[in-house]
Design a protein around this motif. Structure first.
Motif, PDB file in Angstrom:
ATOM      1  N   GLN A   1       0.840  -1.191   0.000  1.00  0.00           N
ATOM      2  CA  GLN A   1       0.000   0.000   0.000  1.00  0.00           C
ATOM      3  C   GLN A   1       0.878   1.244   0.000  1.00  0.00           C
ATOM      4  O   GLN A   1       2.083   1.165   0.222  1.00  0.00           O
ATOM      5  N   ASP A   2       0.247   2.404  -0.244  1.00  0.00           N
ATOM      6  CA  ASP A   2       1.044   3.623  -0.417  1.00  0.00           C
ATOM      7  C   ASP A   2       1.203   4.454   0.857  1.00  0.00           C
ATOM      8  O   ASP A   2       1.716   5.576   0.798  1.00  0.00           O
ATOM      9  N   GLY A   3       0.775   3.935   2.005  1.00  0.00           N
ATOM     10  CA  GLY A   3       0.942   4.637   3.268  1.00  0.00           C
ATOM     11  C   GLY A   3       1.038   3.651   4.417  1.00  0.00           C
ATOM     12  O   GLY A   3       0.866   2.434   4.235  1.00  0.00           O
ATOM     13  N   ILE A   4       1.286   4.168   5.623  1.00  0.00           N
ATOM     14  CA  ILE A   4       1.400   3.301   6.804  1.00  0.00           C
ATOM     15  C   ILE A   4       0.042   2.757   7.231  1.00  0.00           C
ATOM     16  O   ILE A   4      -0.099   1.593   7.589  1.00  0.00           O
ATOM     17  N   SER A   5      -0.983   3.599   7.193  1.00  0.00           N
ATOM     18  CA  SER A   5      -2.289   3.259   7.751  1.00  0.00           C
ATOM     19  C   SER A   5      -2.972   2.127   6.991  1.00  0.00           C
ATOM     20  O   SER A   5      -3.019   2.132   5.748  1.00  0.00           O
ATOM     21  N   LEU A   6      -3.534   1.163   7.726  1.00  0.00           N
ATOM     22  CA  LEU A   6      -4.324   0.108   7.110  1.00  0.00           C
ATOM     23  C   LEU A   6      -5.672   0.620   6.638  1.00  0.00           C
ATOM     24  O   LEU A   6      -6.370  -0.058   5.884  1.00  0.00           O
ATOM     25  N   PHE A   7      -6.056   1.810   7.081  1.00  0.00           N
ATOM     26  CA  PHE A   7      -7.398   2.324   6.833  1.00  0.00           C
ATOM     27  C   PHE A   7      -7.457   3.383   5.736  1.00  0.00           C
ATOM     28  O   PHE A   7      -8.455   3.487   5.035  1.00  0.00           O
ATOM     29  N   SER A   8      -6.412   4.186   5.597  1.00  0.00           N
ATOM     30  CA  SER A   8      -6.488   5.324   4.665  1.00  0.00           C
ATOM     31  C   SER A   8      -5.389   5.288   3.614  1.00  0.00           C
ATOM     32  O   SER A   8      -4.947   6.330   3.131  1.00  0.00           O
ATOM     33  N   SER A   9      -4.946   4.085   3.245  1.00  0.00           N
ATOM     34  CA  SER A   9      -3.946   3.927   2.192  1.00  0.00           C
ATOM     35  C   SER A   9      -4.584   3.262   0.979  1.00  0.00           C
ATOM     36  O   SER A   9      -5.601   2.580   1.097  1.00  0.00           O
ATOM     37  N   MET A  10      -3.966   3.475  -0.180  1.00  0.00           N
ATOM     38  CA  MET A  10      -4.412   2.813  -1.404  1.00  0.00           C
ATOM     39  C   MET A  10      -3.522   1.615  -1.666  1.00  0.00           C
ATOM     40  O   MET A  10      -2.294   1.701  -1.592  1.00  0.00           O
ATOM     41  N   GLY A  11      -4.139   0.485  -1.968  1.00  0.00           N
ATOM     42  CA  GLY A  11      -3.373  -0.693  -2.310  1.00  0.00           C
ATOM     43  C   GLY A  11      -2.620  -0.509  -3.619  1.00  0.00           C
ATOM     44  O   GLY A  11      -3.081   0.209  -4.521  1.00  0.00           O
ATOM     45  N   LEU A  12      -1.472  -1.164  -3.737  1.00  0.00           N
ATOM     46  CA  LEU A  12      -0.633  -1.061  -4.928  1.00  0.00           C
ATOM     47  C   LEU A  12      -0.385  -2.448  -5.513  1.00  0.00           C
ATOM     48  O   LEU A  12      -0.188  -3.409  -4.775  1.00  0.00           O
ATOM     49  N   PRO A  13      -0.371  -2.552  -6.835  1.00  0.00           N
ATOM     50  CA  PRO A  13       0.025  -3.836  -7.450  1.00  0.00           C
ATOM     51  C   PRO A  13       1.470  -4.155  -7.085  1.00  0.00           C
ATOM     52  O   PRO A  13       2.294  -3.251  -6.902  1.00  0.00           O
ATOM     53  N   ILE A  14       1.756  -5.429  -6.979  1.00  0.00           N
ATOM     54  CA  ILE A  14       3.116  -5.842  -6.658  1.00  0.00           C
ATOM     55  C   ILE A  14       3.534  -6.926  -7.639  1.00  0.00           C
ATOM     56  O   ILE A  14       2.752  -7.824  -7.974  1.00  0.00           O
ATOM     57  N   ARG A  15       4.769  -6.808  -8.119  1.00  0.00           N
ATOM     58  CA  ARG A  15       5.323  -7.797  -9.043  1.00  0.00           C
ATOM     59  C   ARG A  15       6.571  -8.410  -8.407  1.00  0.00           C
ATOM     60  O   ARG A  15       7.421  -7.689  -7.894  1.00  0.00           O
ATOM     61  N   PHE A  16       6.632  -9.724  -8.446  1.00  0.00           N
ATOM     62  CA  PHE A  16       7.687 -10.459  -7.766  1.00  0.00           C
ATOM     63  C   PHE A  16       8.777 -10.864  -8.753  1.00  0.00           C
ATOM     64  O   PHE A  16       8.493 -11.272  -9.884  1.00  0.00           O
ATOM     65  N   GLN A  17      10.016 -10.794  -8.284  1.00  0.00           N
ATOM     66  CA  GLN A  17      11.182 -11.056  -9.126  1.00  0.00           C
ATOM     67  C   GLN A  17      11.633 -12.511  -8.997  1.00  0.00           C
ATOM     68  O   GLN A  17      11.587 -13.088  -7.909  1.00  0.00           O
TER      69      GLN A  17
END
Length: 343
Positions: free
Chosen positions: A302-318
Motif C-alpha cells: 500500500q502507499d501509506g502506513i495506515s491500514l485504513f487510509s492507504s491505497m493498495g498497490l500492485p506488486i510484481r515479484f522477481q
C-alpha cells in the motif's frame, strides 16, 4: 457532470452497501425496537434475542442491498475455479457455502466490539478519503512500477488462495487498501490445506511456517499479543479480538511502498519498531489471528502506513517459479497459481 459508475470509482460505495450499511442499519433497527418495546410495554428484550434480531436485520439488509447493487451491474464476474476447492475443517460437511453460516454471522458481531467498531469506522472514513484522492487516477495503477525489488515472503511452494489485479481475482476489490492483496496458503494436489480433520492449528500445512521480508525495509508499525482465532476448522470470525488483522507488521520497503504482513502467530514477530530488515529475513510465523477463516498469510502493498487510509498497490515479484515455470522478469500473481521462490 455526473460520474459514470465503474468498478474502480465506486469501490468504497460498494463496500458500504455490502458491509457497513447492513451492520449499522441492523444495529439501529434493533435499538429502535428495544426502545419501542420498553416505551410501550416496559419490557426489555433479552440479550440473546437482541443478538438474534440484529443478525437477522443485518442479513436482511445485506440481501436487499446486494440485490439492488446486482441489478445495476452491467457485467457479471465469471466464476473462478477456486470456488470448487474444498472447504477446510469439519465445516466442509455443510457444503461449499458453509462459511455463510459461520464466518459472516460471527463477523457481524464485531460491531459489538469497541476496538473493531472503531477500526470499521476508521476504515469507512479512510475509504472515502482514499477515493477522493484517487478519483480519476485508478487507471494509473495498471501500469504502476514497483520501486523496490520484491521476492515472495516465504520459502517453498505456496498456493495463492486469493488475489490478483482484476475484480474477478482480487482479494477485496472494494476495500481499497486491500485491492491487490494476496492470501497465501500451502495446499496439496487436491487443494486441501490441512491433514486430519483440520480442527487443530498444527493440522494446517502453512501454520507456523517462517514469514520473510519481501524486500529490504524499516518496520513502521507492529501489532502483537492477539491469540489465535477460535474454533479452527469451523470458520468462526474472531469478533472479540483487538484487531481484525490479528498480529501484523507494516514495513516500509521504499518511498510510498509499505508491505503489510498479517495474521501472524502471537509472539512470533522477531523485529522491533524502527528496526531495519533485509530481504529474506524472518520477521514472523504464519498464523491464524484476527479475521481469519483458516491459517494463512495475508500480504499486500500500500502507499501509506495506515491500514485504513492507504491505497493498495500492485506488486510484481522477481525471479519467481509460477506453476513450475521460471519467470525471469517481475511478474504479477493471480489466484490459483502455485508459486515458489528459487534459492
Amino acid at each position: 457532470m455526473t460520474e459514470t459508475p465503474n468498478p474502480t470509482s465506486t469501490g468504497w460505495r460498494q463496500e458500504l452497501t455490502a458491509w457497513y450499511w447492513p451492520m449499522l442499519g441492523g444495529l439501529a433497527m434493533v435499538l429502535l425496537l428495544q426502545f419501542g418495546v420498553q416505551a410501550l410495554w416496559q419490557w426489555s428484550l433479552p440479550f440473546w434475542l437482541v443478538i438474534v434480531l440484529y443478525l437477522a436485520f443485518a442479513a436482511g439488509l445485506s440481501s436487499v442491498l446486494g440485490r439492488l447493487a446486482t441489478e445495476h451491474k452491467t457485467e457479471k464476474t465469471p466464476v473462478h475455479p477456486a470456488s470448487a476447492w474444498p472447504v477446510s475443517g469439519p465445516i466442509r460437511y455443510l457444503g461449499r457455502y458453509s462459511v455463510l453460516f459461520t464466518f459472516l454471522p460471527s463477523s457481524l458481531l464485531s460491531i459489538l466490539n469497541p476496538w473493531q467498531l472503531t477500526q470499521q469506522l476508521k476504515q469507512l472514513a479512510g475509504q472515502a478519503k482514499v477515493h477522493r484522492r484517487m478519483r480519476g487516477h485508478y487507471d494509473e495503477l495498471d501500469s504502476y512500477q514497483n520501486k523496490a525489488v520484491y521476492r515472495l515472503p516465504f520459502a517453498g511452494e505456496w498456493l495463492i488462495f486469493n488475489g490478483g489485479l482484476t475484480p474477478g481475482t482480487s482479494h477485496s476489490w472494494d476495500v481499497l487498501a486491500q485491492r491487490y492483496a494476496y492470501d497465501f496458503v500451502v495446499a496439496d494436489v487436491s487443494f486441501r490445506r490441512h491433514r486430519n480433520q483440520g480442527t487443530r492449528l498444527a493440522d494446517y500445512f502453512c501454520y507456523d511456517a517462517p514469514i520473510l521480508a519481501a524486500a529490504d525495509g524499516v518496520v513502521v508499525d507492529i501489532q502483537d499479543g492477539i491469540n489465535p482465532a477460535p474454533l479452527v476448522g469451523f470458520a468462526v470470525c474472531d469478533f472479540l479480538c483487538r484487531h481484525f488483522a490479528g498480529n501484523y507488521l507494516v514495513i516500509q520497503h521504499a518511498d510510498g511502498e509499505f508491505g503489510v504482513y498479517a495474521h501472524l502467530i502471537k509472539g512470533s514477530i522477531t523485529c522491533k519498531l524502527g528496526e531495519k530488515v533485509q530481504q529474506g529475513q524472518q520477521i514472523g510465523r504464519c498464523g491464524h489471528t484476527g479475521h481469519s477463516t483458516e491459517p494463512h498469510l495475508h500480504f499486500h502493498l500500500q502507499d501509506g502506513i495506515s491500514l485504513f487510509s492507504s491505497m493498495g498497490l500492485p506488486i510484481r515479484f522477481q525471479d519467481t517459479l509460477v506453476d513450475g515455470e521460471q519467470k525471469t522478469s517481475p511478474v504479477a500473481l493471480e489466484r490459483g497459481q502455485r508459486v515458489e521462490q528459487p534459492h
